[in-house]
Scaffold this active site. Structure first.
Site, PDB file in Angstrom:
ATOM      1  CD  GLU A 109      -4.762  56.141  34.516  1.00 46.78           C
ATOM      2  OE1 GLU A 109      -4.014  55.651  33.631  1.00 46.78           O
ATOM      3  OE2 GLU A 109      -5.815  56.754  34.256  1.00 46.78           O
ATOM      4  CG  PHE A 135     -18.505  54.572  29.765  1.00 43.65           C
ATOM      5  CD1 PHE A 135     -17.835  53.983  28.699  1.00 43.65           C
ATOM      6  CD2 PHE A 135     -18.027  55.778  30.260  1.00 43.65           C
ATOM      7  CE1 PHE A 135     -16.710  54.574  28.143  1.00 43.65           C
ATOM      8  CE2 PHE A 135     -16.902  56.382  29.708  1.00 43.65           C
ATOM      9  CZ  PHE A 135     -16.244  55.773  28.639  1.00 43.65           C
ATOM     10  CD  GLN A 136     -14.037  55.446  31.474  1.00 41.52           C
ATOM     11  OE1 GLN A 136     -14.266  56.308  32.313  1.00 41.52           O
ATOM     12  NE2 GLN A 136     -13.051  55.542  30.588  1.00 41.52           N
ATOM     13  CE  LYS A 174     -19.677  61.949  38.307  1.00 45.87           C
ATOM     14  NZ  LYS A 174     -18.947  62.293  37.104  1.00 45.87           N
ATOM     15  CG  MET A 184      17.323  38.997  33.990  1.00 41.42           C
ATOM     16  SD  MET A 184      18.973  38.526  34.547  1.00 41.42           S
ATOM     17  CE  MET A 184      19.161  39.586  35.974  1.00 41.42           C
TER      18      MET A 184
END
Ligand SMILES: Cc1ncc(C[n+]2csc(CCOP(=O)(O)OP(=O)(O)O)c2C)c(N)n1
Ligand SMILES: [Mg+2]
Length: 621
Positions: free
Chosen positions: A68, A130-131, A180, A527
């Protein structure tokens, strides 16, 4: 039907369009189509698969990133390259949290972006489902605006508003979180044609009185400088800027975000300023001082800097100003920006103006065309020319390079064989005639890209400036290449940064997105290594990326990595091979990676250490 009802209906039809009964997911996709979205970077999951189903029936191209973060950076690259909102999508929970860095990046650099997340069903919100993560809450400090949609009938209005907010005024990321059950619900949507957001007025214009004050200040000034930033690019104000600069003969320096807003090849260009910017730009703004070794020593001025700073579309970022009270100390500061919250935030302005910069510059140029400025600033131009001659961007093969392991292990100590990162970028610049669209990772290679590639047009350099997010370069190049398939799009990356989103090679290959990458491979987090050398006596604190048990080997083997993704790649170690290898990369019609091995012990010069002044600038290579 009475005449009045008919008129009311006609008026309503002008404002909105009634669609057939659809699911929430289908309505969302229909809204994206109405916004003209052609591509979405979307990774599916349980809470967003309904929307993916709807996307399979749409003309919108769905690009499947392999992470993602790759998706949101690609959307960000698309947004920067086009000025139109890039669109990405993820599922709830881990999908959504993987977007956060990209959303923050878009926020810091004012990039138009619409991020859509699936959310668990409303009945499950707050239950630790969940999630389930509160992505709305998590992203609040890094969005321009955000929505959690709880009513299917709100989808069309929210999407319309989201695009409007993301793309107007000072652009930025907008998040839409869609549960959802709302995706699954069905209704007959009403698609609005206009947006009505009370209190949001992105169109602001300076008055002629304010603009006349600027002209008055220019007429009084002896040493004016234009300090311009990403705001010019966002406002599509490059042409107006050029007219204004040429009419007034005021030298122009930019931030990294502003690179390309004014052609860096123009005689009036002072390139970019700040921590690793041009010494001559820093002197022109803040004056030239004798070099001092410690901040406790007094600052001894050699020559005056600007007495008038026209700060247009900038935010006085600390990487530009260093110690902010010493930045253009004593100069009169005009700060013009579309966002009132920027005014007096970091540096007090003598003349603050809230305005669209395109309007302001255009109007200023018109006013000056009618009543030209007579001053020519001859002495000032002579001083600037002397500074430019004294301290151009440059590099040398240092003793450290000669003594380095790379020289011993791979080049048998032959100086004429070594490729410095700066050389590679300079060569790329020549070979592309300065026309390529460049993205970068974050680190030394990023600063050298800005130094040794001269940007000629706006939206040519896409770089994570404010957030400084490693891993940005290649996915952003994919986004830009999707938007401009006919342009040469090249990610100039570091080995550390490239590895952070290396999985996007799969996206490039499968989706046939011919973005190129050169890895300036110094086997180090260069760096950070530079700061270790300067401030920690070179003690290495986990900045080596190679295999400590086999330092001769270049690790990882990027050519092999690329092969496994079916992406063409080559490694280059010797200078004589550089040009032909670059040519093969440029000629390729497919994704292509060039792994260029460079020494790690180079430092980016000039360097003004954080919160220090122009008197502390190290500028001699
Ligand atoms: C996501 C992220 N983590 C850590 C950092 C801190 N950081 C800034 S530059 C840098 C080194 C980058 O190494 P590389 O990509 O190899 O570039 P180089 O400096 O060697 O050119 C690091 C670790 C960062 N900017 N972003
Ligand atoms: Mg590196």
């Amino acid at each position: 039907m009475s005449k009045t009802t008919e008129t009311t209906k006609k008026a309503a039809a002008k404002k909105a369009e009634l669609g057939p009964t659809m699911s929430g997911s289908e309505i969302l996709v229909a809204c994206l189509e109405r916004e003209g979205v052609d591509t979405i970077f979307a990774y599916p999951g349980g809470a967003s698969m309904e929307i993916h189903q709807a996307l399979t029936r749409s003309k919108i191209r769905t690009v499947l990133p392999r992470h993602e973060q790759g998706g949101v950076f690609a959307a960000d690259g698309y947004g920067r390259a086009t000025g139109r909102a890039g669109v990405c999508m993820a599922t709830s929970g881990p999908g959504a949290t993987n977007l956060v860095t990209g959303i923050a990046d878009a926020y810091m650099d004012s990039v138009p972006l619409v991020a859509i997340t699936g959310q668990v069903a409303q009945s499950m919100i707050g239950k630790g489902a969940f999630q389930e993560t509160d992505i709305y809450g998590m992203t609040l400090p890094v969005v321009k605006h955000s929505y959690l949609i709880t009513d299917i009938n709100d989808i069309p209005r929210v999407v319309k508003e989201a695009f409007h907010l993301a793309q107007t005024g000072r652009p930025g990321p907008v998040l839409i979180d869609l549960p959802k059950n709302v995706q699954q619900a069905r209704t007959q949507p009403v698609f609005p044609k206009t947006v009505n957001l009370r209190g949001y007025n992105p169109e602001r214009r300076a008055s002629d009185i304010e603009l006349n004050e600027i002209i008055g200040l220019i007429e009084k000034s002896e040493r004016p400088v234009l300090y311009i930033g990403g705001g010019i690019i966002t406002a599509n104000a490059s042409d107006e800027l050029r007219r204004f600069a040429e009419a007034t003969q005021i030298p122009v320096t930019s931030t990294i975000m502003g690179c390309g807003a004014f052609p860096e090849t123009h005689p009036l260009s002072l390139r970019w300023l700040g921590m690793h910017g041009a010494a001559f730009a820093n002197w022109a703004v803040s004056g030239e001082y004798e070099s001092r070794n410690s901040a406790s020593e007094p600052m001894r001025k050699v020559a005056h800097g600007a007495d008038l700073l026209l700060a247009f579309g900038v935010r006085f970022d600390d990487r530009v100003t260093g110690k902010v009270d010493k930045f253009c100390e004593g100069g009169t500061i005009v700060h013009l920006d579309i966002d009132p919250s920027e005014i007096n935030k970091n540096k007090p302005a003598n003349l603050p103006i809230v305005s669209d910069v395109k309007y302001a510059l255009g109007r200023l140029a018109d006013m000056i065309a009618e009543r030209p400025i007579v001053k020519k600033f001859t002495a000032w131009h002579e001083q600037v020319a002397a500074w430019k001659a004294k301290a151009p961007f440059g590099y040398v093969v240092t003793d450290e390079v000669m003594k380095s392991q790379h020289m011993r292990d791979h080049l048998k100590g032959r100086e004429n064989e070594v490729i410095l990162a700066q050389m590679a970028i300079e060569t790329l610049y020549e070979m592309t005639q300065g026309e390529a669209l460049i993205t970068t990772g974050v680190g030394q290679h990023q600063m050298w890209s800005a130094q040794f590639y001269k940007f000629k047009y706006p939206r040519q350099l896409l770089t994570s400036a404010g957030l400084g997010a490693m891993g940005y370069g290649y996915p952003a190049a994919l986004g830009a290449k999707v938007a401009f398939p006919d342009k040469q799009v090249i990610d100039i990356d570091g080995d550390g940064s490239f590895l952070m989103n290396v999985q996007e090679l799969a996206t490039a290959h499968i989706e046939k997105i011919a973005a190129k990458a050169i890895i300036l491979n110094n086997q180090h987090l260069g760096m950070v290594m530079q700061w270790e050398d300067r401030f920690f006596a070179g003690n290495r604190g986990h900045t080596y990326l190679g295999d400590p048990l086999n330092r001769k080997q270049i690790y990882p083997d990027y050519v092999a990595v690329c092969q496994s993704f079916n992406v063409k790649a080559e490694r280059v170690i010797h200078r004589k091979d550089l040009r032909p290898a670059l040519q093969r990369m440029l000629d390729a019609k497919e994704p292509y990676v060039l792994d260029i091995i460079v020494p790690y012990c180079e430092h980016v010069i000039p360097f003004i250490p954080a919160n220090r002044t122009v008197a502390d600038m190290i500028w001699q290579p």
